[in-house]
Design a protein around this motif. Sequence first.
Motif, PDB file in Angstrom:
ATOM      1  N   PRO A 285      25.438 -10.467 -47.660  1.00  0.00           N
ATOM      2  CA  PRO A 285      26.427  -9.391 -47.528  1.00  0.00           C
ATOM      3  C   PRO A 285      27.454  -9.291 -48.651  1.00  0.00           C
ATOM      4  O   PRO A 285      27.811  -8.184 -49.054  1.00  0.00           O
ATOM      5  CB  PRO A 285      27.111  -9.702 -46.189  1.00  0.00           C
ATOM      6  CG  PRO A 285      26.849 -11.138 -45.936  1.00  0.00           C
ATOM      7  CD  PRO A 285      25.527 -11.433 -46.574  1.00  0.00           C
ATOM      8  N   CYS A 286      27.924 -10.396 -49.179  1.00  0.00           N
ATOM      9  CA  CYS A 286      28.935 -10.324 -50.230  1.00  0.00           C
ATOM     10  C   CYS A 286      28.326  -9.773 -51.520  1.00  0.00           C
ATOM     11  O   CYS A 286      28.919  -8.925 -52.179  1.00  0.00           O
ATOM     12  CB  CYS A 286      29.565 -11.699 -50.453  1.00  0.00           C
ATOM     13  SG  CYS A 286      30.993 -11.666 -51.562  1.00  0.00           S
ATOM     14  N   TRP A 287      27.145 -10.268 -51.870  1.00  0.00           N
ATOM     15  CA  TRP A 287      26.481  -9.746 -53.071  1.00  0.00           C
ATOM     16  C   TRP A 287      26.179  -8.262 -52.907  1.00  0.00           C
ATOM     17  O   TRP A 287      26.300  -7.498 -53.845  1.00  0.00           O
ATOM     18  CB  TRP A 287      25.203 -10.510 -53.359  1.00  0.00           C
ATOM     19  CG  TRP A 287      25.422 -11.866 -53.953  1.00  0.00           C
ATOM     20  CD1 TRP A 287      26.587 -12.395 -54.424  1.00  0.00           C
ATOM     21  CD2 TRP A 287      24.439 -12.884 -54.134  1.00  0.00           C
ATOM     22  NE1 TRP A 287      26.395 -13.682 -54.883  1.00  0.00           N
ATOM     23  CE2 TRP A 287      25.083 -14.006 -54.715  1.00  0.00           C
ATOM     24  CE3 TRP A 287      23.082 -12.968 -53.848  1.00  0.00           C
ATOM     25  CZ2 TRP A 287      24.399 -15.177 -55.022  1.00  0.00           C
ATOM     26  CZ3 TRP A 287      22.412 -14.140 -54.156  1.00  0.00           C
ATOM     27  CH2 TRP A 287      23.062 -15.228 -54.743  1.00  0.00           C
ATOM     28  N   LYS A 288      25.805  -7.849 -51.697  1.00  0.00           N
ATOM     29  CA  LYS A 288      25.528  -6.428 -51.449  1.00  0.00           C
ATOM     30  C   LYS A 288      26.791  -5.608 -51.657  1.00  0.00           C
ATOM     31  O   LYS A 288      26.749  -4.554 -52.295  1.00  0.00           O
ATOM     32  CB  LYS A 288      24.986  -6.223 -50.044  1.00  0.00           C
ATOM     33  CG  LYS A 288      24.808  -4.745 -49.710  1.00  0.00           C
ATOM     34  CD  LYS A 288      23.693  -4.488 -48.782  1.00  0.00           C
ATOM     35  CE  LYS A 288      23.447  -3.045 -48.464  1.00  0.00           C
ATOM     36  NZ  LYS A 288      24.027  -2.029 -49.299  1.00  0.00           N
ATOM     37  N   GLU A 289      27.926  -6.091 -51.127  1.00  0.00           N
ATOM     38  CA  GLU A 289      29.174  -5.347 -51.323  1.00  0.00           C
ATOM     39  C   GLU A 289      29.536  -5.274 -52.801  1.00  0.00           C
ATOM     40  O   GLU A 289      29.951  -4.224 -53.297  1.00  0.00           O
ATOM     41  CB  GLU A 289      30.331  -5.960 -50.533  1.00  0.00           C
ATOM     42  CG  GLU A 289      31.598  -5.124 -50.684  1.00  0.00           C
ATOM     43  CD  GLU A 289      32.780  -5.628 -49.893  1.00  0.00           C
ATOM     44  OE1 GLU A 289      33.818  -4.937 -49.895  1.00  0.00           O
ATOM     45  OE2 GLU A 289      32.704  -6.711 -49.289  1.00  0.00           O
ATOM     46  N   GLN A 290      29.373  -6.374 -53.539  1.00  0.00           N
ATOM     47  CA  GLN A 290      29.661  -6.349 -54.975  1.00  0.00           C
ATOM     48  C   GLN A 290      28.771  -5.334 -55.692  1.00  0.00           C
ATOM     49  O   GLN A 290      29.231  -4.608 -56.566  1.00  0.00           O
ATOM     50  CB  GLN A 290      29.472  -7.741 -55.581  1.00  0.00           C
ATOM     51  CG  GLN A 290      30.600  -8.690 -55.281  1.00  0.00           C
ATOM     52  CD  GLN A 290      30.429 -10.042 -55.954  1.00  0.00           C
ATOM     53  OE1 GLN A 290      29.318 -10.488 -56.218  1.00  0.00           O
ATOM     54  NE2 GLN A 290      31.541 -10.705 -56.216  1.00  0.00           N
ATOM     55  N   GLN A 291      27.498  -5.294 -55.310  1.00  0.00           N
ATOM     56  CA  GLN A 291      26.575  -4.332 -55.918  1.00  0.00           C
ATOM     57  C   GLN A 291      26.988  -2.895 -55.582  1.00  0.00           C
ATOM     58  O   GLN A 291      26.982  -2.021 -56.453  1.00  0.00           O
ATOM     59  CB  GLN A 291      25.160  -4.610 -55.429  1.00  0.00           C
ATOM     60  CG  GLN A 291      24.104  -3.782 -56.128  1.00  0.00           C
ATOM     61  CD  GLN A 291      22.712  -4.159 -55.653  1.00  0.00           C
ATOM     62  OE1 GLN A 291      22.462  -4.308 -54.461  1.00  0.00           O
ATOM     63  NE2 GLN A 291      21.806  -4.332 -56.596  1.00  0.00           N
ATOM     64  N   ASP A 292      27.362  -2.657 -54.326  1.00  0.00           N
ATOM     65  CA  ASP A 292      27.822  -1.320 -53.919  1.00  0.00           C
ATOM     66  C   ASP A 292      29.075  -0.915 -54.699  1.00  0.00           C
ATOM     67  O   ASP A 292      29.215   0.241 -55.121  1.00  0.00           O
ATOM     68  CB  ASP A 292      28.112  -1.279 -52.418  1.00  0.00           C
ATOM     69  CG  ASP A 292      26.859  -1.418 -51.562  1.00  0.00           C
ATOM     70  OD1 ASP A 292      25.732  -1.276 -52.096  1.00  0.00           O
ATOM     71  OD2 ASP A 292      27.006  -1.692 -50.354  1.00  0.00           O
ATOM     72  N   ILE A 293      29.984  -1.860 -54.910  1.00  0.00           N
ATOM     73  CA  ILE A 293      31.206  -1.581 -55.671  1.00  0.00           C
ATOM     74  C   ILE A 293      30.853  -1.230 -57.111  1.00  0.00           C
ATOM     75  O   ILE A 293      31.404  -0.272 -57.673  1.00  0.00           O
ATOM     76  CB  ILE A 293      32.177  -2.782 -55.608  1.00  0.00           C
ATOM     77  CG1 ILE A 293      32.784  -2.879 -54.209  1.00  0.00           C
ATOM     78  CG2 ILE A 293      33.257  -2.681 -56.671  1.00  0.00           C
ATOM     79  CD1 ILE A 293      33.560  -4.149 -53.946  1.00  0.00           C
ATOM     80  N   GLN A 294      29.939  -1.969 -57.736  1.00  0.00           N
ATOM     81  CA  GLN A 294      29.532  -1.675 -59.112  1.00  0.00           C
ATOM     82  C   GLN A 294      28.934  -0.278 -59.221  1.00  0.00           C
ATOM     83  O   GLN A 294      29.183   0.439 -60.194  1.00  0.00           O
ATOM     84  CB  GLN A 294      28.536  -2.726 -59.614  1.00  0.00           C
ATOM     85  CG  GLN A 294      29.169  -4.061 -59.901  1.00  0.00           C
ATOM     86  CD  GLN A 294      30.307  -3.944 -60.909  1.00  0.00           C
ATOM     87  OE1 GLN A 294      30.224  -3.258 -61.915  1.00  0.00           O
ATOM     88  NE2 GLN A 294      31.421  -4.607 -60.600  1.00  0.00           N
ATOM     89  N   THR A 295      28.173   0.128 -58.213  1.00  0.00           N
ATOM     90  CA  THR A 295      27.601   1.477 -58.197  1.00  0.00           C
ATOM     91  C   THR A 295      28.714   2.515 -58.150  1.00  0.00           C
ATOM     92  O   THR A 295      28.692   3.493 -58.905  1.00  0.00           O
ATOM     93  CB  THR A 295      26.651   1.652 -56.992  1.00  0.00           C
ATOM     94  OG1 THR A 295      25.590   0.699 -57.104  1.00  0.00           O
ATOM     95  CG2 THR A 295      26.079   3.055 -56.938  1.00  0.00           C
ATOM     96  N   LEU A 296      29.702   2.306 -57.291  1.00  0.00           N
ATOM     97  CA  LEU A 296      30.819   3.248 -57.190  1.00  0.00           C
ATOM     98  C   LEU A 296      31.627   3.310 -58.477  1.00  0.00           C
ATOM     99  O   LEU A 296      32.022   4.392 -58.924  1.00  0.00           O
ATOM    100  CB  LEU A 296      31.720   2.876 -56.009  1.00  0.00           C
ATOM    101  CG  LEU A 296      31.119   3.080 -54.615  1.00  0.00           C
ATOM    102  CD1 LEU A 296      32.004   2.449 -53.549  1.00  0.00           C
ATOM    103  CD2 LEU A 296      30.908   4.560 -54.332  1.00  0.00           C
ATOM    104  N   VAL A 297      31.875   2.152 -59.092  1.00  0.00           N
ATOM    105  CA  VAL A 297      32.613   2.109 -60.358  1.00  0.00           C
ATOM    106  C   VAL A 297      31.842   2.864 -61.438  1.00  0.00           C
ATOM    107  O   VAL A 297      32.421   3.638 -62.205  1.00  0.00           O
ATOM    108  CB  VAL A 297      32.888   0.648 -60.788  1.00  0.00           C
ATOM    109  CG1 VAL A 297      33.383   0.581 -62.222  1.00  0.00           C
ATOM    110  CG2 VAL A 297      33.890  -0.003 -59.844  1.00  0.00           C
TER     111      VAL A 297
END
Length: 126
Positions: free
Chosen positions: A19-31
Amino acid sequence: MPGTRKEDGSSVECIDEPPCWKEQQDIQTLVSQGHDITRDPQCDTRGYYKSHQCDPVTNKCWCVEKDGHVVPGSETTTHKKLSCSKPCFGQKPQKETCTEYGSCSGDNFCHILPGKSQGYCCKPRA
């Protein structure tokens, strides 16, 4: 996916991304799409959330379970000490013990450490 097989006929086990890596990946996509993001989740080496998380914008910190769920009663400002691995986050626990969230008297909250079935009733953080 259920029923998926390799060429040799053995089954394939699909594992969700931690879950944490997924959230980091989702954040990178948004950025990358131009969004301003203030979240900065801290992950352990296996991709789960570290027990201590902070928001650099609000200066708040809190404790979380490895799946990212906030431990009730743990939020504090960053300049205050917060020990997520100790009963009551490093503050002195009450004499009362508990076995589930919401089972303590008054405004106190139940803090059950990971792997334990019983916890401590703690005063709310100021």
